[in-house]
Design a protein around this motif. Structure first.
Motif, mmCIF file in Angstrom:
data_model
loop_
_atom_site.group_PDB
_atom_site.id
_atom_site.type_symbol
_atom_site.label_atom_id
_atom_site.label_comp_id
_atom_site.label_asym_id
_atom_site.label_seq_id
_atom_site.Cartn_x
_atom_site.Cartn_y
_atom_site.Cartn_z
ATOM 1 N N LEU A 254 60.401 22.963 -7.398
ATOM 2 C CA LEU A 254 60.946 23.339 -8.692
ATOM 3 C C LEU A 254 62.447 23.538 -8.569
ATOM 4 C CD1 LEU A 254 60.793 24.520 -11.649
ATOM 5 C CD2 LEU A 254 60.402 26.747 -10.571
ATOM 6 N N ARG B 81 64.288 23.294 -16.415
ATOM 7 C CA ARG B 81 63.378 23.361 -15.273
ATOM 8 C C ARG B 81 62.810 21.976 -15.019
ATOM 9 N NH1 ARG B 81 60.579 28.467 -13.926
ATOM 10 N NH2 ARG B 81 61.892 30.166 -14.671
ATOM 11 N N THR C 185 60.453 19.630 -12.102
ATOM 12 C CA THR C 185 59.608 19.580 -10.910
ATOM 13 C C THR C 185 59.515 18.145 -10.417
ATOM 14 O OG1 THR C 185 57.564 19.286 -12.179
ATOM 15 C CG2 THR C 185 58.238 21.549 -11.683
ATOM 16 N N THR D 28 69.150 25.891 -20.663
ATOM 17 C CA THR D 28 68.231 26.209 -19.571
ATOM 18 C C THR D 28 67.422 24.956 -19.250
ATOM 19 O OG1 THR D 28 68.048 28.541 -20.195
ATOM 20 C CG2 THR D 28 66.289 27.658 -18.833
ATOM 21 N N ASP E 288 57.872 32.117 -9.617
ATOM 22 C CA ASP E 288 57.146 31.172 -10.466
ATOM 23 C C ASP E 288 55.910 30.598 -9.766
ATOM 24 O OD1 ASP E 288 59.063 31.449 -12.541
ATOM 25 O OD2 ASP E 288 60.375 30.029 -11.525
ATOM 26 N N ASN F 30 69.592 28.129 -14.909
ATOM 27 C CA ASN F 30 69.706 29.049 -16.039
ATOM 28 C C ASN F 30 70.945 28.746 -16.878
ATOM 29 O OD1 ASN F 30 71.894 30.170 -14.572
ATOM 30 N ND2 ASN F 30 70.589 31.735 -13.646
ATOM 31 N N ARG G 150 60.594 22.508 -18.798
ATOM 32 C CA ARG G 150 61.193 23.342 -19.847
ATOM 33 C C ARG G 150 62.653 22.948 -20.027
ATOM 34 N NH1 ARG G 150 62.173 29.982 -19.992
ATOM 35 N NH2 ARG G 150 63.758 29.914 -21.634
ATOM 36 N N GLY H 114 70.467 29.819 -10.754
ATOM 37 C CA GLY H 114 69.101 29.346 -10.870
ATOM 38 C C GLY H 114 68.408 29.503 -9.532
ATOM 39 N N ALA I 276 65.202 25.113 -11.043
ATOM 40 C CA ALA I 276 65.390 25.859 -12.288
ATOM 41 C C ALA I 276 66.857 26.226 -12.441
ATOM 42 C CB ALA I 276 64.523 27.119 -12.291
#
Length: 460
Positions: free
Chosen positions: A199, A125, A127, A123, A172, A203, A234, A185, A201
């Motif tokens: 962002l 994430r 930004t 996973t 989010d 998955n 993350r 994602g 993201a």
């Protein structure tokens, strides 16, 4: 003494007070002996506590007061690590370091050399600032949809899939959100508190579906000059033991009692999920947690095959979730994840000689577990009916009667792959939803309605 140096010394003293002496001898008053941290500028490596969880002291620790003062005010001050790019895995030990981020002191992550690639990213994430897309030459972007369309091309170049459709609401805490690929994602932007950031993201399915080599391409993009204020918020690293021959969930539980998850003298909070007391008779799977979801580092050890619906599967997954609450997640974790994985907890160093499962093997195992799941519950729910119906209709006619009219794979059996995702936004024809601009009489200085602008000439 600067604030960073003072916090650095406080951290070292705290670590020394929480750990017993190496000799194992207690003081006369019965308390555990405290390891004194060195306060000298030129301390030797042998005079200070170990800064990696293997208990080793390394020569670089002699400069304990040379702490980097953080992220500068540049948009993207990170310099790409060419050695890691060329070798893809050439880790080196690093001491614990403190850095400044947004006016707060945070800790840099620790690395330990890994003998093999023993984990994969599950996973992610990331930004960055919206200005990133303008640096690529897009100067006439007006709406949020225009910005998403422009980012879609960059995302496709990295992962093989782009932004496919917009959600009805944001995610989010962002005002707007779009789907990536085939639910791989999401992309999000907008909002009063987001400070013009976006962002991306990805998955677990997205990490499996992405085009091979996406980790290196993303690393090169984030460390390039065109990327503005990038940050990994993350990342989850996972080791898959398909045969279940390495460490079980019960081994994780016992290792916690023996200090296998201790970090800097602290023992994270353990949690057990599932039918631990009677050893999971229904085969739904057991999970061991070390840490909490609100912490910056969390361990999950669970029976992955049983979670996917295969009650007899031996598949065990060990997973570490890193968040940037009080630490900086370095970009190098993308191309050298195993060094950070084994450094997370002492117990994970046992995985260093063991390679993780290949991506294609992981996809196949997930499909096998899905087929077993559907077969099991079809038999439990409709087994008696199927047995009688075959005698009445025959196999061929019965299957034609009960099979779906739509040629669509169930979500549990759908193979993740970037080539099968929907057409991204930047390849779709643009939607024109604006109202055409119409000139009226008032635009020319005449009153609307009765005016010489609307009057027709008369013929005499």
């Amino acid at each position: 003494m600067s604030q960073i140096k003072r916090l650095d010394d406080d951290l070292r003293n705290k670590r020394g007070k929480q750990q017993p002496a190496r000799s194992g001898v207690s003081r006369e008053d019965g308390q555990m002996r405290v390891r004194a941290a060195s306060q000298r500028e030129g301390a030797k490596a042998s005079d200070i506590p170990p800064t990696v969880n293997t208990g080793e002291r390394i020569a670089k620790d002699a400069d304990v007061n040379q702490v980097p003062t953080a992220l500068s005010q540049n948009n993207n001050p990170h310099v790409p690590n060419q050695e890691l790019i060329e070798a893809f895995q050439s880790p080196t030990n690093s001491p614990i370091q403190l850095c400044m981020r947004d006016g707060k002191v945070v800790m840099q992550m620790v690395r330990i050399p890994a003998k093999s690639e023993c984990c994969a990213i599950d996973t992610l994430r990331v930004t960055m600032h919206e200005k990133t897309i303008f640096n690529k030459g897009f100067r006439a972007l007006i709406s949020d949809d225009d910005v998403a369309r422009a980012f879609s091309e960059s995302i496709e170049n990295i992962f093989g899939f782009g932004i496919t459709k917009k959600y009805d609401k944001g995610r989010d805490f962002f005002a707007h959100a779009w789907e990536l690929g085939d639910n791989y994602g999401h992309f999000a932007m907008g909002g009063m508190r987001q400070r013009d950031s976006i962002l991306i993201a990805i998955n677990g399915q997205g990490c499996l579906a992405a085009r091979q080599g996406w980790e290196l391409r993303l690393y090169q993009f984030l460390t390039s000059s065109e990327c503005v204020s990038p940050r990994i918020t993350r990342v989850d690293l996972a080791h898959d033991d398909f045969d279940g021959t390495q460490l079980s969930v019960h081994d994780f539980d016992r290792a916690w009692d023996e200090g296998g998850f201790d970090r800097f003298g602290n023992r994270p909070e353990p949690q057990n999920y599932g039918s631990w007391k009677n050893n999971d008779p229904m085969g739904k799977g057991l999970t061991f947690y070390a840490g909490t979801k609100s912490s910056s580092q969390l361990f999950r050890g669970y029976q992955k095959g049983k979670q996917l619906g295969s009650p007899d599967s031996p598949w065990i997954r060990a997973e570490v979730q890193f968040s940037n609450h009080d630490k900086i997640i370095p970009f190098e974790i993308l191309i050298d994840p195993s060094s950070y994985f084994v450094a997370a907890y002492p117990i994970l160093q046992q995985y260093s000689p063991n390679t993780t499962g290949k991506r294609t093997e992981t996809v196949r195992k997930m499909a096998d577990a899905g087929i077993e799941h559907f077969t099991k519950y079809t038999k439990l729910g409709y087994g008696k009916f199927i047995r009688i119906a075959r005698q009445i209709y025959g196999d061929t006619e019965f299957l034609n009667l009960v099979q779906s009219d739509e040629e669509e794979w169930p979500a549990r059996l759908r193979m993740p792959g970037y080539a099968f995702s929907s057409t991204p936004l930047h390849r779709q024809p643009p939607e024109f939803s604006h109202v055409p601009f119409i000139l009226t009489a008032s635009d020319y200085g005449y009153p609307d309605g009765d005016s010489s602008f609307n009057s027709q000439p008369t013929n005499h």
